[in-house]
Design an enzyme around this catalytic site. Sequence first.
Site, PDB file in Angstrom:
ATOM      1  N   TYR A  46       0.830  -1.207   0.000  1.00  0.00           N
ATOM      2  CA  TYR A  46       0.000   0.000   0.000  1.00  0.00           C
ATOM      3  C   TYR A  46       0.873   1.268   0.000  1.00  0.00           C
ATOM      4  CZ  TYR A  46      -4.189  -2.832   1.015  1.00  0.00           C
ATOM      5  OH  TYR A  46      -5.221  -3.736   0.958  1.00  0.00           O
ATOM      6  N   ASN A 152      -9.034 -12.361  -1.946  1.00  0.00           N
ATOM      7  CA  ASN A 152      -9.420 -12.470  -3.358  1.00  0.00           C
ATOM      8  C   ASN A 152      -9.310 -13.896  -3.892  1.00  0.00           C
ATOM      9  OD1 ASN A 152      -9.781  -9.521  -3.747  1.00  0.00           O
ATOM     10  ND2 ASN A 152      -7.590  -9.475  -3.346  1.00  0.00           N
ATOM     11  N   TRP A 202     -13.641  -5.867   1.439  1.00  0.00           N
ATOM     12  CA  TRP A 202     -12.896  -4.637   1.113  1.00  0.00           C
ATOM     13  C   TRP A 202     -13.738  -3.724   0.209  1.00  0.00           C
ATOM     14  CZ3 TRP A 202     -11.325  -3.753  -4.000  1.00  0.00           C
ATOM     15  CH2 TRP A 202     -10.973  -4.838  -4.826  1.00  0.00           C
ATOM     16  N   SER A 203     -13.424  -2.428   0.297  1.00  0.00           N
ATOM     17  CA  SER A 203     -14.228  -1.398  -0.392  1.00  0.00           C
ATOM     18  C   SER A 203     -15.724  -1.600  -0.158  1.00  0.00           C
ATOM     19  CB  SER A 203     -13.907  -1.350  -1.893  1.00  0.00           C
ATOM     20  OG  SER A 203     -12.595  -0.900  -2.113  1.00  0.00           O
ATOM     21  N   LEU A 205     -17.913   0.414   0.637  1.00  0.00           N
ATOM     22  CA  LEU A 205     -18.709   1.508   0.064  1.00  0.00           C
ATOM     23  C   LEU A 205     -18.296   1.747  -1.401  1.00  0.00           C
ATOM     24  CD1 LEU A 205     -18.443   4.005   3.081  1.00  0.00           C
ATOM     25  CD2 LEU A 205     -20.231   2.289   2.642  1.00  0.00           C
ATOM     26  N   GLY A 207     -15.378   2.024  -2.478  1.00  0.00           N
ATOM     27  CA  GLY A 207     -14.306   3.022  -2.525  1.00  0.00           C
ATOM     28  C   GLY A 207     -14.840   4.446  -2.509  1.00  0.00           C
ATOM     29  N   ARG A 209     -17.691   5.330  -4.121  1.00  0.00           N
ATOM     30  CA  ARG A 209     -18.579   5.557  -5.283  1.00  0.00           C
ATOM     31  C   ARG A 209     -20.053   5.492  -4.896  1.00  0.00           C
ATOM     32  NH1 ARG A 209     -18.107   1.381  -8.882  1.00  0.00           N
ATOM     33  NH2 ARG A 209     -16.756   0.258  -7.458  1.00  0.00           N
ATOM     34  N   ASN A 212     -21.650   8.714  -4.247  1.00  0.00           N
ATOM     35  CA  ASN A 212     -21.874   9.549  -5.439  1.00  0.00           C
ATOM     36  C   ASN A 212     -22.790   8.899  -6.464  1.00  0.00           C
ATOM     37  OD1 ASN A 212     -20.018  11.391  -4.378  1.00  0.00           O
ATOM     38  ND2 ASN A 212     -18.303  10.206  -5.194  1.00  0.00           N
ATOM     39  N   GLY A 256     -10.718   7.870   6.559  1.00  0.00           N
ATOM     40  CA  GLY A 256      -9.743   8.323   7.550  1.00  0.00           C
ATOM     41  C   GLY A 256     -10.361   9.317   8.523  1.00  0.00           C
TER      42      GLY A 256
HETATM   43  P1  NAP Z   1     -14.569   2.180   1.263  1.00  0.00           P
HETATM   44  O1  NAP Z   1     -15.017   2.325   2.683  1.00  0.00           O
HETATM   45  O2  NAP Z   1     -15.458   1.516   0.279  1.00  0.00           O
HETATM   46  O3  NAP Z   1     -14.197   3.600   0.669  1.00  0.00           O
HETATM   47  C1  NAP Z   1     -13.553   4.575   1.432  1.00  0.00           C
HETATM   48  C2  NAP Z   1     -13.595   5.865   0.637  1.00  0.00           C
HETATM   49  O4  NAP Z   1     -14.935   6.361   0.640  1.00  0.00           O
HETATM   50  C3  NAP Z   1     -12.706   6.928   1.246  1.00  0.00           C
HETATM   51  O5  NAP Z   1     -12.040   7.625   0.207  1.00  0.00           O
HETATM   52  C4  NAP Z   1     -13.713   7.841   1.937  1.00  0.00           C
HETATM   53  O6  NAP Z   1     -13.253   9.185   1.970  1.00  0.00           O
HETATM   54  C5  NAP Z   1     -14.896   7.723   0.985  1.00  0.00           C
HETATM   55  N1  NAP Z   1     -16.164   8.155   1.605  1.00  0.00           N
HETATM   56  C6  NAP Z   1     -16.989   9.102   1.088  1.00  0.00           C
HETATM   57  N2  NAP Z   1     -18.052   9.283   1.889  1.00  0.00           N
HETATM   58  C7  NAP Z   1     -17.912   8.461   2.941  1.00  0.00           C
HETATM   59  C8  NAP Z   1     -18.690   8.224   4.099  1.00  0.00           C
HETATM   60  N3  NAP Z   1     -19.829   8.891   4.340  1.00  0.00           N
HETATM   61  N4  NAP Z   1     -18.263   7.312   4.987  1.00  0.00           N
HETATM   62  C9  NAP Z   1     -17.120   6.627   4.762  1.00  0.00           C
HETATM   63  N5  NAP Z   1     -16.312   6.829   3.667  1.00  0.00           N
HETATM   64  C10 NAP Z   1     -16.709   7.739   2.755  1.00  0.00           C
HETATM   65  O7  NAP Z   1     -13.208   1.372   1.361  1.00  0.00           O
HETATM   66  P2  NAP Z   1     -11.793   1.403   0.575  1.00  0.00           P
HETATM   67  O8  NAP Z   1     -10.985   2.517   1.106  1.00  0.00           O
HETATM   68  O9  NAP Z   1     -11.985   1.335  -0.908  1.00  0.00           O
HETATM   69  O10 NAP Z   1     -11.209   0.014   1.071  1.00  0.00           O
HETATM   70  C11 NAP Z   1     -11.179  -0.257   2.482  1.00  0.00           C
HETATM   71  C12 NAP Z   1      -9.988  -1.084   2.819  1.00  0.00           C
HETATM   72  O11 NAP Z   1     -10.045  -2.332   2.150  1.00  0.00           O
HETATM   73  C13 NAP Z   1      -8.616  -0.513   2.414  1.00  0.00           C
HETATM   74  O12 NAP Z   1      -8.147   0.462   3.316  1.00  0.00           O
HETATM   75  C14 NAP Z   1      -7.766  -1.746   2.452  1.00  0.00           C
HETATM   76  O13 NAP Z   1      -7.355  -2.000   3.779  1.00  0.00           O
HETATM   77  C15 NAP Z   1      -8.735  -2.830   1.998  1.00  0.00           C
HETATM   78  N6  NAP Z   1      -8.551  -3.228   0.578  1.00  0.00           N
HETATM   79  C16 NAP Z   1      -8.164  -4.497   0.330  1.00  0.00           C
HETATM   80  C17 NAP Z   1      -8.011  -4.939  -0.976  1.00  0.00           C
HETATM   81  C18 NAP Z   1      -7.598  -6.357  -1.217  1.00  0.00           C
HETATM   82  O14 NAP Z   1      -7.318  -6.717  -2.372  1.00  0.00           O
HETATM   83  N7  NAP Z   1      -7.535  -7.186  -0.200  1.00  0.00           N
HETATM   84  C19 NAP Z   1      -8.258  -4.059  -2.051  1.00  0.00           C
HETATM   85  C20 NAP Z   1      -8.663  -2.749  -1.764  1.00  0.00           C
HETATM   86  C21 NAP Z   1      -8.817  -2.343  -0.438  1.00  0.00           C
HETATM   87  P3  NAP Z   1     -12.759   9.879   3.366  1.00  0.00           P
HETATM   88  O15 NAP Z   1     -11.475   9.221   3.782  1.00  0.00           O
HETATM   89  O16 NAP Z   1     -12.597  11.297   2.943  1.00  0.00           O
HETATM   90  O17 NAP Z   1     -13.856   9.679   4.371  1.00  0.00           O
END
Ligand code: NAP
Length: 290
Positions: A46, A152, A202-203, A205, A207, A209, A212, A256
């Site tokens: 990462y 995965n 993972w993701s 939400l 990421g 999207r 939005n 974050g």
């Molecule tokens: P997510 O929770 O789907 O998306 C987070 C993003 O959504 C952030 O940029 C956040 O921005 C934004 N966001 C917008 N509105 C939000 C709201 N109301 N509440 C929360 N978030 C909001 O997760 P992700 O970051 O894509 O993935 C989460 C974790 O999964 C990663 O940190 C990683 O540890 C893991 N991951 C694993 C793999 C794998 O292959 N194993 C792949 C991808 C990710 P703000 O920070 O500005 O709130």
Amino acid sequence: MSKEFSRLILGIWRIGDWNMSPAEVAGLVEGCLELGIDTFDLADIYTGYQCEGLFGKALAANPDLKSKIRLISKCGIALVTEARPQHRVKHYNTSREHIVASAENSLRQMGVDKLDLLLIHRPDPLMDADEIAEAFGALKRAGKVDRFGVSNFLPHQFELLQSRLDEPLVANQVEVSLLHTDTLFDGTLDQCQRLHVAPQAWSPLGGGRLSNEPADTPLGQVLDRLGEELKLTREQLAIAWLLRHPAGIHPVLGTGKIERVRQLVAAQSIALDRQQWFELLEAAMGREMP
Ligand code: NAP
């Protein structure tokens, strides 16, 4: 695994975008602990191999945190980046040597003695299950990793690796959300339920999207209508939808911002009923159930 890792996990993937000092990241970790989240998800790759070092700086800013948190890291992907000049091509490496060296480097970067969970990040077409078993055994015997899992993996890949291990794999971290429903139907979550393996989403939400998603799409419409009825945000609904699945999904949150974490934690007290769950699924898939 689910008894020991918090149901919600905070993902640290986006730490490079957070623009936070080590003390601020430590504050985020403390805030999560207060909200019942004790598990943090990282990976060697990462932020261009910088994430674990940045998180290590936060732990150094408040060393008391180390005994209170559970750490997940991953290995097995090799990126082409300045930090790894020996890589000519993006590839996967699940050799014994790479797994052991990567886990040891994760410990050094974070300044900790042990990982609670090490995941093989993606299924490697050159995966030699016996070699991975050797690597896991060596790390376990050295007290450097407590437990092991995958990410995965499809069910047949999971079974191949499990067939050579003495201990059960305890997690499969996969993409699952209202914007990505494949694992509901490809056997992944069925396998998790059958084996009592904790799926991590993972993701969750999409990421970001999901926030939005236009209000006039089927998914946007159902999210906004149900949200209004239940007094929930779109994001809370998306987490509640994952938590309703009987496999016992652990969403890995990516924000974050502690206020957003707090909102999502509140989703744990929401129990969607069966019809609400299916309304969301059908809107997500854009078609009725057969
Ligand atoms: P997510 O929770 O789907 O998306 C987070 C993003 O959504 C952030 O940029 C956040 O921005 C934004 N966001 C917008 N509105 C939000 C709201 N109301 N509440 C929360 N978030 C909001 O997760 P992700 O970051 O894509 O993935 C989460 C974790 O999964 C990663 O940190 C990683 O540890 C893991 N991951 C694993 C793999 C794998 O292959 N194993 C792949 C991808 C990710 P703000 O920070 O500005 O709130």
